[in-house]
Design an enzyme around this catalytic site. Structure first.
Site, PDB file in Angstrom:
ATOM      1  N   CYS A  45      31.883  34.885  45.888  1.00 46.87           N
ATOM      2  CA  CYS A  45      30.629  34.382  46.454  1.00 46.87           C
ATOM      3  C   CYS A  45      30.230  35.283  47.616  1.00 46.87           C
ATOM      4  O   CYS A  45      30.981  36.132  48.045  1.00 46.87           O
ATOM      5  CB  CYS A  45      30.844  32.965  46.941  1.00 46.87           C
ATOM      6  SG  CYS A  45      31.557  31.926  45.681  1.00 46.87           S
ATOM      7  N   ARG A 102      27.082  40.587  44.022  1.00 46.25           N
ATOM      8  CA  ARG A 102      28.418  39.973  43.872  1.00 46.25           C
ATOM      9  C   ARG A 102      28.385  38.851  42.854  1.00 46.25           C
ATOM     10  O   ARG A 102      29.376  38.185  42.620  1.00 46.25           O
ATOM     11  CB  ARG A 102      28.892  39.411  45.220  1.00 46.25           C
ATOM     12  CG  ARG A 102      29.195  40.463  46.270  1.00 46.25           C
ATOM     13  CD  ARG A 102      29.381  39.795  47.618  1.00 46.25           C
ATOM     14  NE  ARG A 102      30.534  38.951  47.648  1.00 46.25           N
ATOM     15  CZ  ARG A 102      31.722  39.335  48.126  1.00 46.25           C
ATOM     16  NH1 ARG A 102      31.858  40.563  48.574  1.00 46.25           N
ATOM     17  NH2 ARG A 102      32.755  38.531  48.137  1.00 46.25           N
ATOM     18  N   TRP A 155      29.253  32.200  43.173  1.00 46.41           N
ATOM     19  CA  TRP A 155      29.747  32.638  41.858  1.00 46.41           C
ATOM     20  C   TRP A 155      30.790  31.583  41.508  1.00 46.41           C
ATOM     21  O   TRP A 155      31.897  31.597  42.035  1.00 46.41           O
ATOM     22  CB  TRP A 155      30.359  34.031  41.980  1.00 46.41           C
ATOM     23  CG  TRP A 155      31.130  34.438  40.777  1.00 46.41           C
ATOM     24  CD1 TRP A 155      32.478  34.312  40.563  1.00 46.41           C
ATOM     25  CD2 TRP A 155      30.613  35.013  39.574  1.00 46.41           C
ATOM     26  NE1 TRP A 155      32.819  34.781  39.324  1.00 46.41           N
ATOM     27  CE2 TRP A 155      31.696  35.219  38.693  1.00 46.41           C
ATOM     28  CE3 TRP A 155      29.351  35.363  39.149  1.00 46.41           C
ATOM     29  CZ2 TRP A 155      31.558  35.754  37.427  1.00 46.41           C
ATOM     30  CZ3 TRP A 155      29.209  35.933  37.887  1.00 46.41           C
ATOM     31  CH2 TRP A 155      30.301  36.111  37.035  1.00 46.41           C
ATOM     32  N   ASN A 179      34.244  31.028  50.336  1.00 45.81           N
ATOM     33  CA  ASN A 179      34.480  31.966  49.235  1.00 45.81           C
ATOM     34  C   ASN A 179      35.981  31.952  49.000  1.00 45.81           C
ATOM     35  O   ASN A 179      36.760  32.057  49.942  1.00 45.81           O
ATOM     36  CB  ASN A 179      34.013  33.369  49.663  1.00 45.81           C
ATOM     37  CG  ASN A 179      34.165  34.363  48.527  1.00 45.81           C
ATOM     38  OD1 ASN A 179      34.328  33.966  47.382  1.00 45.81           O
ATOM     39  ND2 ASN A 179      34.133  35.641  48.858  1.00 45.81           N
ATOM     40  N   GLY A 180      36.415  31.769  47.743  1.00 41.67           N
ATOM     41  CA  GLY A 180      37.853  31.750  47.453  1.00 41.67           C
ATOM     42  C   GLY A 180      38.182  30.560  46.573  1.00 41.67           C
ATOM     43  O   GLY A 180      37.300  29.900  46.034  1.00 41.67           O
ATOM     44  N   GLU A 212      40.170  49.618  21.795  1.00 41.98           N
ATOM     45  CA  GLU A 212      39.438  49.409  23.052  1.00 41.98           C
ATOM     46  C   GLU A 212      39.131  50.748  23.719  1.00 41.98           C
ATOM     47  O   GLU A 212      38.025  50.969  24.210  1.00 41.98           O
ATOM     48  CB  GLU A 212      40.244  48.494  23.984  1.00 41.98           C
ATOM     49  CG  GLU A 212      39.672  48.297  25.363  1.00 41.98           C
ATOM     50  CD  GLU A 212      38.268  47.698  25.387  1.00 41.98           C
ATOM     51  OE1 GLU A 212      37.782  47.234  24.335  1.00 41.98           O
ATOM     52  OE2 GLU A 212      37.617  47.728  26.455  1.00 41.98           O
ATOM     53  N   LYS A 214      35.337  52.037  24.581  1.00 44.84           N
ATOM     54  CA  LYS A 214      34.911  52.450  25.931  1.00 44.84           C
ATOM     55  C   LYS A 214      34.224  53.815  25.868  1.00 44.84           C
ATOM     56  O   LYS A 214      33.169  54.033  26.437  1.00 44.84           O
ATOM     57  CB  LYS A 214      36.133  52.511  26.865  1.00 44.84           C
ATOM     58  CG  LYS A 214      36.668  51.165  27.271  1.00 44.84           C
ATOM     59  CD  LYS A 214      35.849  50.447  28.296  1.00 44.84           C
ATOM     60  CE  LYS A 214      34.914  49.370  27.914  1.00 44.84           C
ATOM     61  NZ  LYS A 214      35.116  48.360  26.975  1.00 44.84           N
ATOM     62  N   GLU A 251      30.750  53.705  23.960  1.00 53.29           N
ATOM     63  CA  GLU A 251      29.606  52.966  24.511  1.00 53.29           C
ATOM     64  C   GLU A 251      29.071  53.564  25.796  1.00 53.29           C
ATOM     65  O   GLU A 251      27.924  53.304  26.150  1.00 53.29           O
ATOM     66  CB  GLU A 251      29.944  51.491  24.702  1.00 53.29           C
ATOM     67  CG  GLU A 251      31.011  51.166  25.706  1.00 53.29           C
ATOM     68  CD  GLU A 251      31.186  49.658  25.855  1.00 53.29           C
ATOM     69  OE1 GLU A 251      30.208  48.914  25.753  1.00 53.29           O
ATOM     70  OE2 GLU A 251      32.319  49.225  26.070  1.00 53.29           O
ATOM     71  N   HIS A 301      46.459  57.691   5.451  1.00 53.47           N
ATOM     72  CA  HIS A 301      45.694  57.121   4.324  1.00 53.47           C
ATOM     73  C   HIS A 301      44.227  57.495   4.413  1.00 53.47           C
ATOM     74  O   HIS A 301      43.360  56.769   3.931  1.00 53.47           O
ATOM     75  CB  HIS A 301      45.865  55.592   4.330  1.00 53.47           C
ATOM     76  CG  HIS A 301      47.278  55.174   4.190  1.00 53.47           C
ATOM     77  ND1 HIS A 301      47.976  55.223   3.003  1.00 53.47           N
ATOM     78  CD2 HIS A 301      48.161  54.749   5.131  1.00 53.47           C
ATOM     79  CE1 HIS A 301      49.223  54.833   3.195  1.00 53.47           C
ATOM     80  NE2 HIS A 301      49.375  54.527   4.478  1.00 53.47           N
ATOM     81  N   LYS A 341      24.591  43.646  28.810  1.00 44.81           N
ATOM     82  CA  LYS A 341      25.875  43.122  29.295  1.00 44.81           C
ATOM     83  C   LYS A 341      26.263  41.867  28.512  1.00 44.81           C
ATOM     84  O   LYS A 341      27.420  41.637  28.247  1.00 44.81           O
ATOM     85  CB  LYS A 341      25.787  42.779  30.790  1.00 44.81           C
ATOM     86  CG  LYS A 341      27.096  42.261  31.385  1.00 44.81           C
ATOM     87  CD  LYS A 341      28.215  43.261  31.230  1.00 44.81           C
ATOM     88  CE  LYS A 341      29.557  42.731  31.662  1.00 44.81           C
ATOM     89  NZ  LYS A 341      30.677  43.610  31.212  1.00 44.81           N
TER      90      LYS A 341
HETATM   91  C1  AGP Z   1      32.409  45.737  25.988  1.00 47.34           C
HETATM   92  O1  AGP Z   1      32.593  46.896  26.773  1.00 47.34           O
HETATM   93  C2  AGP Z   1      30.992  45.570  25.513  1.00 47.34           C
HETATM   94  N1  AGP Z   1      30.101  45.491  26.613  1.00 47.34           N
HETATM   95  C3  AGP Z   1      30.823  44.477  24.475  1.00 47.34           C
HETATM   96  O2  AGP Z   1      31.587  44.858  23.352  1.00 47.34           O
HETATM   97  C4  AGP Z   1      31.273  43.048  24.895  1.00 47.34           C
HETATM   98  O3  AGP Z   1      32.676  43.004  24.990  1.00 47.34           O
HETATM   99  C5  AGP Z   1      30.826  42.071  23.803  1.00 47.34           C
HETATM  100  O4  AGP Z   1      29.413  42.083  23.749  1.00 47.34           O
HETATM  101  C6  AGP Z   1      31.318  40.638  24.040  1.00 47.34           C
HETATM  102  O5  AGP Z   1      30.797  40.161  25.243  1.00 47.34           O
HETATM  103  P1  AGP Z   1      31.420  38.818  25.853  1.00 47.34           P
HETATM  104  O6  AGP Z   1      32.852  39.103  26.179  1.00 47.34           O
HETATM  105  O7  AGP Z   1      30.603  38.517  27.072  1.00 47.34           O
HETATM  106  O8  AGP Z   1      31.310  37.739  24.796  1.00 47.34           O
END
Ligand code: AGP
Length: 599
Positions: free
Chosen positions: A2, A27, A74, A100-101, A472, A476, A479, A495, A594
């Site tokens: 927060c 934040r 938050w 906050n905490g 993963e 990264k 994207e 394969h 996001k």
């Molecule tokens: C991850 O780096 C991406 N931004 C994306 O794959 C994300 O993980 C996915 O859209 C799921 O989002 P969420 O965890 O908020 O459900």
């Protein structure tokens, strides 16, 4: 995460507080509020949503006063709504606090206060602080605050004001709090950006310190009442730099926040005797677990399968949420659907959850954003508590999701009466330190990023619990740098994908020590034989790996079950540095959002 700001001086406080809250919006916020000592009484205005909504609400009230505190929330405990927004008042309405905490023993304190006649109106842990101070208040706000703090377990950054005294009291344990020194005015805040427009002279409170602040003076003490002299720092940064705490991007800040983030995920949930999760159904009755998620959260789900089957002996399936929701899944009351989502708003994941509920399955959410849609629809949940994740590419949420799944696996073992490996528990508590060690390899990773920033393709290979880490790492890179990358189970390359290997193909191996190490080494030899370039993430580099790998990134030794959280760090950094070297918008990559709240 927060935001807190307070002002005491000779100017009207409301505009200063609102402007400060706007500087703290990065934040994370879901609600905000302000308290002003207005003509001798405390006036509190709170609003769900953005600071701008609080700002327009304030125009209806025309508050006037030169002492005030304010807060952008938050949520960690309790839905984001007006009732749960800060500031919180005591029963008399004459003491106000912003916090906050996380107060770990808030349940017990709430019961104590209710028994003593306090009526606690919100669902938050924070409100009980106002009532505790009221319980002890006898004309000395500082003294009553200290007495209240001595009963509290957990973390706090706290600002307190009361009707009868022209002062602000602040205290800190685990959540940052600073004092800004002005000319016949003083400021308090959770973070420098909130007050940098007014002063560059800052005092950083340390844990278990309290400050008594008037418009032209301040006194700092420890909780035993001993006076403490503190250094006054001159801030050199601009506000923009400060919001990212000096990091160039939110993503880099969030990568480096992971030690603290994981500590927050673990906080209050693990000690040497037991795992504490608030799951409101008998998980030992569950016969099968199905985990659905999207993107990075689907990768942590895959790791969850290894952990839940290996440690909790629980049959576990993992499905893309977008696939699960459109096939006719067979699910019933003996099944548990776990949905993993940082945002708690992903449309496909929410739809999969509703599909599972419709079939009578129990449901559990592993989510970061408190009060998000998914958290309101599951039977039970595990919050990540990692604070807002601003960068579109998920980093600290991923590592926290893996830790949450590990806690769940141990919790199921515990509920089944199975022994828990004390060694792993000890290592789990030490995980923040291991992550810090992995982060210390940042410069070595930067050298590799410089070397391969123009590559057109990457392969990421792992086995067992590190296969999803390979996925993963590839995601990264894809994207944020727009370089094509593929994660694969290392044994699978023969394969098909091995046809791709040549002298232009960097191949990242997750090669930390485990029962599959000899197999990984032979996979490396297959790549080497075709002139592939090998970048190996290792923790006990044996001579074989040293002979085969072109580049080695060393991380700390840890139990295989914890290795994904450590091994992912160099992969996050590699993707970040390559994207940054390419001059790309790391925090807001093209075409991405996001939170994907549409199908
Ligand atoms: C991850 O780096 C991406 N931004 C994306 O794959 C994300 O993980 C996915 O859209 C799921 O989002 P969420 O965890 O908020 O459900």
């Amino acid at each position: 995460m927060c935001g807190i700001i307070g002002y005491i001086g000779q100017k009207q406080t409301t505009p200063i507080l609102i402007d400060g809250l706007k500087k703290l919006e990065y934040r994370g916020y879901d609600s905000a509020g302000i308290c002003v000592l207005d003509k001798g009484s405390l006036k509190v205005i709170k609003k769900k949503g953005k600071i701008a909504e609080l700002d327009s609400e304030l125009k209806e009230h025309n508050l006037s006063g030169t002492i005030g505190i304010a807060h952008t929330r938050w949520a960690t405990h309790g839905e984001p709504n007006e009732k749960n927004a800060h500031p919180h008042l005591d029963c008399s309405g004459q003491i106000a606090i912003v916090h906050n905490g996380i107060i770990e023993n808030h349940h017990g304190l709430r019961q104590l206060l209710v028994k003593e006649g306090h009526s606690i109106v919100s669902d938050t842990d924070s409100e009980i602080v106002a009532h505790l101070i009221e319980k002890f208040y006898n004309g000395d706000l500082a003294k009553a605050t200290v007495q209240a703090l001595q009963l509290i377990d957990g973390a706090y950054g706290l600002a307190v004001m009361c009707q009868a005294e022209k002062k602000i009291i602040v205290a800190r344990r685990g959540s940052p709090l600073i004092i800004g020194i002005g000319d016949k005015e003083m400021f308090v805040a959770s973070d420098v950006p909130a007050i940098l427009a007014h002063t560059k002279k800052i005092i950083y409170l340390s844990d278990d310190e309290l400050a008594i602040i008037t418009e032209d003076n301040y006194t700092i003490k420890n909780l035993e009442g001993k006076k403490i002299d503190k250094e006054i720092h001159e801030i050199k940064w601009s506000v923009a730099e400060l919001e990212k705490k000096g990091f160039k991007h939110f993503m880099l800040k969030e990568i480096f926040e992971q030690p603290e983030a994981i500590a927050n995920t673990l906080r209050g949930r693990i000690n040497d005797k037991e795992i504490k999760l608030s799951i409101n159904f008998d998980i030992t009755k569950i016969k099968r677990i199905v985990i659905t998620a999207c993107g990075t959260s689907w990768h942590s789900a895959l790791i969850g399968k290894y952990l839940l089957e290996d440690l909790a002996l629980m049959p576990t399936e993992v499905d893309y949420a977008s696939e699960f929701r459109y096939r006719n899944p067979i699910l019933g009351p003996d099944d548990l659907m776990i949905v993993i989502s940082q945002s708690g708003e992903t449309a496909d994941t929410l739809a999969a959850l509703r599909e599972a509920k419709g079939k009578g399955a129990k449901t559990l959410g592993i989510v970061n954003v408190v009060g998000s849609t998914i958290t309101r629809e599951v039977d039970s949940g595990i919050y990540l508590h990692v604070g807002p994740e601003i960068g579109v590419a998920s980093t600290k949420a991923f590592s926290s999701q893996v830790v949450a799944l590990l806690l769940l696996a141990f919790y199921i073992r515990q509920e089944k009466g199975l022994a828990i490996d004390k060694k792993i528990i000890k290592e789990l508590n030490n995980l923040p330190e291991k992550i810090k060690e992995a982060l210390s390899q940042a410069e070595a990773v930067k050298v590799i990023a410089e070397k391969f920033k123009s590559s057109k393709n990457f392969l990421y290979l792992g086995r067992g619990i590190n296969f999803p880490v390979a996925l993963e790492g590839a995601l990264k890179l894809k994207e944020i740098s727009y370089i094509h990358a593929e994660g694969y189970p290392a044994a699978e390359i023969k394969h098909g994908p091995i046809a791709l290997i040549d002298a232009n193909m960097p191949v990242v191996f997750l090669a930390t020590k485990n029962n599959l190490s000899p197999k990984i080494i032979s996979n490396m030899a297959e790549v080497k034989a075709r002139s592939g370039i090998i970048i190996a993430v290792v923790n006990e580099p044996d001579k074989e790996i040293k002979k085969l790998a072109d580049y080695i990134i060393e991380v700390s030794i840890t139990s295989p079950e914890l290795s994904p959280v450590v091994n992912v760090i160099p992969l996050q950094l590699l993707a970040y540095y390559i994207a940054d070297m390419k001059g790309l918008d790391v925090d807001k990559p093209r075409n991405l959002a996001k939170s994907v709240t549409v199908e």
